[in-house]
Design a protein around this motif. Structure first.
Motif, PDB file in Angstrom:
ATOM      1  N   GLY A 169     -14.219  -3.439  14.195  1.00  0.00           N
ATOM      2  CA  GLY A 169     -14.670  -3.132  12.836  1.00  0.00           C
ATOM      3  C   GLY A 169     -13.639  -2.383  12.025  1.00  0.00           C
ATOM      4  N   ILE A 170     -12.624  -1.824  12.699  1.00  0.00           N
ATOM      5  CA  ILE A 170     -11.546  -1.144  11.982  1.00  0.00           C
ATOM      6  C   ILE A 170     -10.288  -1.992  12.090  1.00  0.00           C
ATOM      7  N   GLY A 171      -9.980  -2.690  11.018  1.00  0.00           N
ATOM      8  CA  GLY A 171      -8.762  -3.492  10.988  1.00  0.00           C
ATOM      9  C   GLY A 171      -7.590  -2.664  10.493  1.00  0.00           C
ATOM     10  N   PRO A 172      -6.401  -3.243  10.486  1.00  0.00           N
ATOM     11  CA  PRO A 172      -5.209  -2.509  10.047  1.00  0.00           C
ATOM     12  C   PRO A 172      -5.323  -1.957   8.628  1.00  0.00           C
ATOM     13  N   TRP A 173      -5.886  -2.740   7.703  1.00  0.00           N
ATOM     14  CA  TRP A 173      -5.997  -2.298   6.302  1.00  0.00           C
ATOM     15  C   TRP A 173      -6.874  -1.043   6.222  1.00  0.00           C
ATOM     16  N   THR A 174      -8.030  -1.088   6.890  1.00  0.00           N
ATOM     17  CA  THR A 174      -8.934   0.066   6.882  1.00  0.00           C
ATOM     18  C   THR A 174      -8.282   1.276   7.527  1.00  0.00           C
ATOM     19  N   ALA A 175      -7.613   1.047   8.644  1.00  0.00           N
ATOM     20  CA  ALA A 175      -6.956   2.152   9.363  1.00  0.00           C
ATOM     21  C   ALA A 175      -5.901   2.813   8.492  1.00  0.00           C
ATOM     22  N   GLU A 176      -5.083   2.016   7.834  1.00  0.00           N
ATOM     23  CA  GLU A 176      -3.999   2.578   7.027  1.00  0.00           C
ATOM     24  C   GLU A 176      -4.534   3.362   5.835  1.00  0.00           C
ATOM     25  N   LEU A 177      -5.577   2.852   5.195  1.00  0.00           N
ATOM     26  CA  LEU A 177      -6.141   3.592   4.064  1.00  0.00           C
ATOM     27  C   LEU A 177      -6.785   4.893   4.528  1.00  0.00           C
ATOM     28  N   PHE A 178      -7.431   4.870   5.680  1.00  0.00           N
ATOM     29  CA  PHE A 178      -7.991   6.106   6.232  1.00  0.00           C
ATOM     30  C   PHE A 178      -6.881   7.119   6.482  1.00  0.00           C
ATOM     31  N   LEU A 179      -5.771   6.647   7.041  1.00  0.00           N
ATOM     32  CA  LEU A 179      -4.644   7.541   7.318  1.00  0.00           C
ATOM     33  C   LEU A 179      -4.011   8.067   6.029  1.00  0.00           C
ATOM     34  N   LEU A 180      -4.008   7.255   4.997  1.00  0.00           N
ATOM     35  CA  LEU A 180      -3.486   7.692   3.698  1.00  0.00           C
ATOM     36  C   LEU A 180      -4.389   8.745   3.067  1.00  0.00           C
ATOM     37  N   TYR A 181      -5.662   8.400   2.895  1.00  0.00           N
ATOM     38  CA  TYR A 181      -6.573   9.231   2.120  1.00  0.00           C
ATOM     39  C   TYR A 181      -7.075  10.443   2.888  1.00  0.00           C
ATOM     40  N   SER A 182      -7.403  10.233   4.166  1.00  0.00           N
ATOM     41  CA  SER A 182      -8.075  11.276   4.927  1.00  0.00           C
ATOM     42  C   SER A 182      -7.141  12.178   5.712  1.00  0.00           C
ATOM     43  N   ILE A 183      -5.918  11.705   5.948  1.00  0.00           N
ATOM     44  CA  ILE A 183      -4.955  12.494   6.707  1.00  0.00           C
ATOM     45  C   ILE A 183      -3.725  12.837   5.874  1.00  0.00           C
ATOM     46  N   GLY A 184      -3.474  12.047   4.833  1.00  0.00           N
ATOM     47  CA  GLY A 184      -2.316  12.309   3.985  1.00  0.00           C
ATOM     48  C   GLY A 184      -1.023  11.846   4.604  1.00  0.00           C
ATOM     49  N   ALA A 185      -1.079  10.772   5.414  1.00  0.00           N
ATOM     50  CA  ALA A 185       0.118  10.261   6.094  1.00  0.00           C
ATOM     51  C   ALA A 185       1.065   9.621   5.081  1.00  0.00           C
ATOM     52  N   LEU A 186       2.253  10.159   4.970  1.00  0.00           N
ATOM     53  CA  LEU A 186       3.199   9.701   3.946  1.00  0.00           C
ATOM     54  C   LEU A 186       3.709   8.287   4.204  1.00  0.00           C
ATOM     55  N   ASP A 187       3.646   7.824   5.449  1.00  0.00           N
ATOM     56  CA  ASP A 187       4.189   6.497   5.748  1.00  0.00           C
ATOM     57  C   ASP A 187       3.108   5.490   6.121  1.00  0.00           C
ATOM     58  N   ALA A 188       1.833   5.839   5.988  1.00  0.00           N
ATOM     59  CA  ALA A 188       0.779   4.849   6.209  1.00  0.00           C
ATOM     60  C   ALA A 188       0.891   3.782   5.125  1.00  0.00           C
ATOM     61  N   PHE A 189       0.630   2.523   5.495  1.00  0.00           N
ATOM     62  CA  PHE A 189       0.877   1.445   4.540  1.00  0.00           C
ATOM     63  C   PHE A 189      -0.078   0.279   4.773  1.00  0.00           C
ATOM     64  N   PRO A 190      -0.978  -0.014   3.812  1.00  0.00           N
ATOM     65  CA  PRO A 190      -1.944  -1.099   3.961  1.00  0.00           C
ATOM     66  C   PRO A 190      -1.306  -2.469   3.714  1.00  0.00           C
ATOM     67  N   VAL A 191      -0.817  -3.058   4.769  1.00  0.00           N
ATOM     68  CA  VAL A 191      -0.155  -4.364   4.682  1.00  0.00           C
ATOM     69  C   VAL A 191      -1.109  -5.402   4.092  1.00  0.00           C
ATOM     70  N   GLY A 192      -0.602  -6.199   3.175  1.00  0.00           N
ATOM     71  CA  GLY A 192      -1.407  -7.269   2.603  1.00  0.00           C
ATOM     72  C   GLY A 192      -2.269  -6.853   1.435  1.00  0.00           C
ATOM     73  N   ASP A 193      -2.164  -5.609   0.986  1.00  0.00           N
ATOM     74  CA  ASP A 193      -2.962  -5.159  -0.156  1.00  0.00           C
ATOM     75  C   ASP A 193      -2.507  -5.882  -1.427  1.00  0.00           C
ATOM     76  N   VAL A 194      -3.411  -6.625  -2.015  1.00  0.00           N
ATOM     77  CA  VAL A 194      -3.066  -7.469  -3.164  1.00  0.00           C
ATOM     78  C   VAL A 194      -2.622  -6.627  -4.357  1.00  0.00           C
ATOM     79  N   GLY A 195      -3.268  -5.477  -4.558  1.00  0.00           N
ATOM     80  CA  GLY A 195      -2.886  -4.625  -5.681  1.00  0.00           C
ATOM     81  C   GLY A 195      -1.445  -4.175  -5.592  1.00  0.00           C
ATOM     82  N   LEU A 196      -0.996  -3.843  -4.396  1.00  0.00           N
ATOM     83  CA  LEU A 196       0.393  -3.417  -4.198  1.00  0.00           C
ATOM     84  C   LEU A 196       1.355  -4.567  -4.480  1.00  0.00           C
ATOM     85  N   MET A 197       1.031  -5.731  -3.957  1.00  0.00           N
ATOM     86  CA  MET A 197       1.930  -6.880  -4.139  1.00  0.00           C
ATOM     87  C   MET A 197       1.997  -7.307  -5.601  1.00  0.00           C
TER      88      MET A 197
END
Length: 215
Positions: free
Chosen positions: A133-161
């Protein structure tokens, strides 16, 4: 959690601007982006799941109903609830299954969010994505928002591309594999790059009266 310090973000933005003309333009136009802050909780993971593949408005409505139903979205409450009642909030069957699977992992200790927060980034990623239930996109956003990881990156995010395409002046977006490869030059600040790109495209859409592409 609290956002990374402004000093860290300024330093990261300057490094990124020197590495990529698209990010240089974003930084020039919006300055230091606002860091999206969340809490390292089960509810935060469920909220990310609710927002997957939906517009911000639609997802916000569904998540609001879910919070209203539970009061507080906890693993124990979700496991005790009738799955059809959760579906009644607007959640799809797969999303309800994901919420349940993650709740089971938290309750059994398979997923320990305190441990995730204290781990290095690679270990935190592995523990999160090991849960159904936790895919890479969800994991990376959790690491960004909830942990503040400077290098977390949601691969495949359409908004970024899309933001990078527009900032670069290209007619078409990079494919996911190409974009992911391109983002390697942004290490160790890919999470800051993501915030720059989201911040820029959100500002552009606000000017045009459009919706935010990212929850």
């Amino acid at each position: 959690m609290t956002a990374p310090s402004r000093r860290k973000l300024i330093s990261a933005c300057k490094t990124l601007a020197a590495a990529d003309p698209a990010l240089e333009r974003a930084y020039q136009e919006i300055g230091v982006p606002e860091w999206r802050v969340g809490q390292p909780t089960y509810a935060a993971l469920c909220r990310l799941i609710a927002y997957q593949q939906l517009s911000t408005k639609a997802a916000g409505t569904i998540w609001g109903r879910t919070e209203a139903m539970f009061g507080e979205v906890t693993p124990e409450a979700v496991l005790a609830a009738d799955p059809e009642a959760i579906r009644g909030c607007g959640m799809s069957r797969p999303k309800v299954r994901h919420m349940t699977s993650i709740a089971e992992a938290v309750v059994t200790g398979t997923l320990n969010l305190q441990r995730v927060c204290a781990s290095d980034l690679d270990s935190a990623r592995k523990e999160l994505v090991a849960v159904k239930g936790i895919g890479p996109w969800t994991a990376e956003l959790f690491l960004l928002y909830s942990i503040g990881a400077l290098d977390a990156f949601p691969v495949g995010d359409v908004g970024l591309m899309e933001a990078h395409k527009q900032l670069s002046g290209h007619e078409t977006r990079m494919e996911i594999k190409e974009f992911t490869s391109h983002a390697e030059v942004w290490r160790p600040y890919r999470g800051v790059a993501a915030h720059l790109l989201w911040g820029w495209i959100n500002a552009e859409r606000a000017k045009a009266g459009g919706a935010s592409p990212q929850a």
